[in-house]
Design an enzyme around this catalytic site. Structure first.
Site, PDB file in Angstrom:
ATOM      1  N   PHE A  57       0.807  -1.292  -0.104  1.00  6.41           N
ATOM      2  CA  PHE A  57       0.042  -0.153   0.021  1.00  6.41           C
ATOM      3  C   PHE A  57       0.891   1.070   0.077  1.00  6.41           C
ATOM      4  CE2 PHE A  57       0.537  -1.217   4.383  1.00  6.41           C
ATOM      5  CZ  PHE A  57       0.840  -0.079   4.978  1.00  6.41           C
ATOM      6  N   THR A  91      -5.074   3.154  14.384  1.00  2.39           N
ATOM      7  CA  THR A  91      -4.492   3.398  12.907  1.00  2.39           C
ATOM      8  C   THR A  91      -5.733   3.482  12.127  1.00  2.39           C
ATOM      9  OG1 THR A  91      -2.312   2.723  13.434  1.00  2.39           O
ATOM     10  CG2 THR A  91      -3.318   2.913  11.266  1.00  2.39           C
ATOM     11  N   ARG A 102      -9.205   9.805  15.313  1.00  2.00           N
ATOM     12  CA  ARG A 102      -9.455   8.884  14.127  1.00  2.00           C
ATOM     13  C   ARG A 102     -10.821   8.346  14.478  1.00  2.00           C
ATOM     14  NH1 ARG A 102      -3.373   6.476  13.956  1.00  2.00           N
ATOM     15  NH2 ARG A 102      -2.609   7.939  12.329  1.00  2.00           N
ATOM     16  N   ASN A 112      -6.584   8.813   7.528  1.00  2.00           N
ATOM     17  CA  ASN A 112      -6.813   8.760   8.971  1.00  2.00           C
ATOM     18  C   ASN A 112      -6.505   9.973   9.678  1.00  2.00           C
ATOM     19  OD1 ASN A 112      -4.149   8.331   9.030  1.00  2.00           O
ATOM     20  ND2 ASN A 112      -4.254   6.493   9.998  1.00  2.00           N
ATOM     21  N   GLU A 126      11.533  13.057  13.804  1.00  2.00           N
ATOM     22  CA  GLU A 126      10.433  13.569  12.966  1.00  2.00           C
ATOM     23  C   GLU A 126      10.375  15.358  13.183  1.00  2.00           C
ATOM     24  OE1 GLU A 126       6.936  11.553  14.065  1.00  2.00           O
ATOM     25  OE2 GLU A 126       7.537   9.603  12.968  1.00  2.00           O
TER      26      GLU A 126
HETATM   27  P1  IDP Z   1       0.161   5.105  12.614  1.00  2.00           P
HETATM   28  O1  IDP Z   1      -0.011   6.230  11.730  1.00  2.00           O
HETATM   29  O2  IDP Z   1      -0.994   4.819  13.570  1.00  2.00           O
HETATM   30  O3  IDP Z   1       1.487   5.338  13.567  1.00  2.00           O
HETATM   31  P2  IDP Z   1       1.608   3.260  10.996  1.00  2.00           P
HETATM   32  O4  IDP Z   1       1.570   1.812  10.986  1.00  2.00           O
HETATM   33  O5  IDP Z   1       2.800   3.760  11.295  1.00  2.00           O
HETATM   34  O6  IDP Z   1       0.236   3.949  11.819  1.00  2.00           O
HETATM   35  O7  IDP Z   1       1.360   3.542   9.564  1.00  2.00           O
HETATM   36  C1  IDP Z   1       1.510   4.971   9.022  1.00  2.00           C
HETATM   37  C2  IDP Z   1       0.296   5.378   8.194  1.00  2.00           C
HETATM   38  O8  IDP Z   1       0.282   4.358   6.925  1.00  2.00           O
HETATM   39  C3  IDP Z   1      -1.144   5.209   8.901  1.00  2.00           C
HETATM   40  O9  IDP Z   1      -1.441   6.092   9.465  1.00  2.00           O
HETATM   41  C4  IDP Z   1      -1.832   4.807   7.557  1.00  2.00           C
HETATM   42  O10 IDP Z   1      -2.099   6.069   6.875  1.00  2.00           O
HETATM   43  C5  IDP Z   1      -0.868   4.082   6.590  1.00  2.00           C
HETATM   44  N1  IDP Z   1      -1.049   2.561   6.746  1.00  2.00           N
HETATM   45  C6  IDP Z   1      -0.872   1.870   7.728  1.00  2.00           C
HETATM   46  N2  IDP Z   1      -1.252   0.611   7.512  1.00  2.00           N
HETATM   47  C7  IDP Z   1      -1.845   0.657   6.426  1.00  2.00           C
HETATM   48  C8  IDP Z   1      -2.613  -0.476   5.696  1.00  2.00           C
HETATM   49  O11 IDP Z   1      -2.768  -1.464   5.904  1.00  2.00           O
HETATM   50  N3  IDP Z   1      -3.301   0.175   4.554  1.00  2.00           N
HETATM   51  C9  IDP Z   1      -3.237   1.489   3.973  1.00  2.00           C
HETATM   52  N4  IDP Z   1      -2.724   2.512   4.586  1.00  2.00           N
HETATM   53  C10 IDP Z   1      -1.867   1.819   6.176  1.00  2.00           C
END
Ligand code: IDP
Ligand code: MG
Length: 153
Positions: A57, A91, A102, A112, A126
């Protein structure tokens, strides 16, 4: 006191929710030490989401993060990193608890609404990635007497 990075993602800009989301953080008592709009590009997103570069993705995630400018914020407070993650919620917006940002504002796992740093190490890296040192302001003791007990900050 800690500082953490929040990004209001393009989903927030597109849905004209910036004011509401910023207001949630402000009402909680987090102080805004830096804030600006910026257009993200491949380079910054490949660094910011380095842990996701190999995921299927990732191209869609990158495209969604470049659709509009984002609002980058440096929020500060006692335990700010954990507090911001807690009020941001899980997430996937469909699984995030009601009452979290969210959980209240989105239906998507990808679009999100906000990014929030997930650890002190991530927050430091960051903030350095998104802000020049002079873009983060020293707010001194502004409002600390109203936000915290004397021995808390
Ligand atoms: P977080 O934002 O809650 O820390 P992370 O796992 O660090 O989550 O992922 C970063 C961003 O990547 C998420 O906020 C979301 O926008 C996107 N993301 C994460 N997992 C997926 C997925 O399985 N499908 C599509 N987008 C995803
Ligand atoms: Mg993350």
């Amino acid at each position: 006191m800690e500082r953490t990075l929040v990004l209001l993602k393009p989903s927030t800009i597109q849905r004209q929710l910036c004011g509401e989301i910023i207001s949630r953080f402000e009402k909680k008592g987090l102080r805004i030490a830096g804030m600006k709009m910026m257009q993200l590009d491949d380079k910054i997103l490949e660094a910011h989401y380095a842990h996701l570069v190999g995921k299927p993705f990732f191209p869609a995630l990158k495209a969604s993060m470049m659709k509009t400018p984002v609002v980058a914020m440096c929020l500060e407070g006692v335990d700010a990193i954990a507090v911001v993650r807690f009020i941001t919620g899980y997430t996937n917006g469909r699984k995030a608890d009601p009452g979290t940002i969210r959980g209240d504002y989105c239906m998507s796992n990808q679009q999100n609404i906000v990014h929030a740093s997930d650890s002190p190490e991530a927050a430091e890296a960051e903030l350095a990635r998104f802000f020049k040192p002079e873009e983060i302001y020293n707010l001194g003791d502004l409002n600390l007497d109203r936000l915290y007990a004397i021995d808390e900050n």
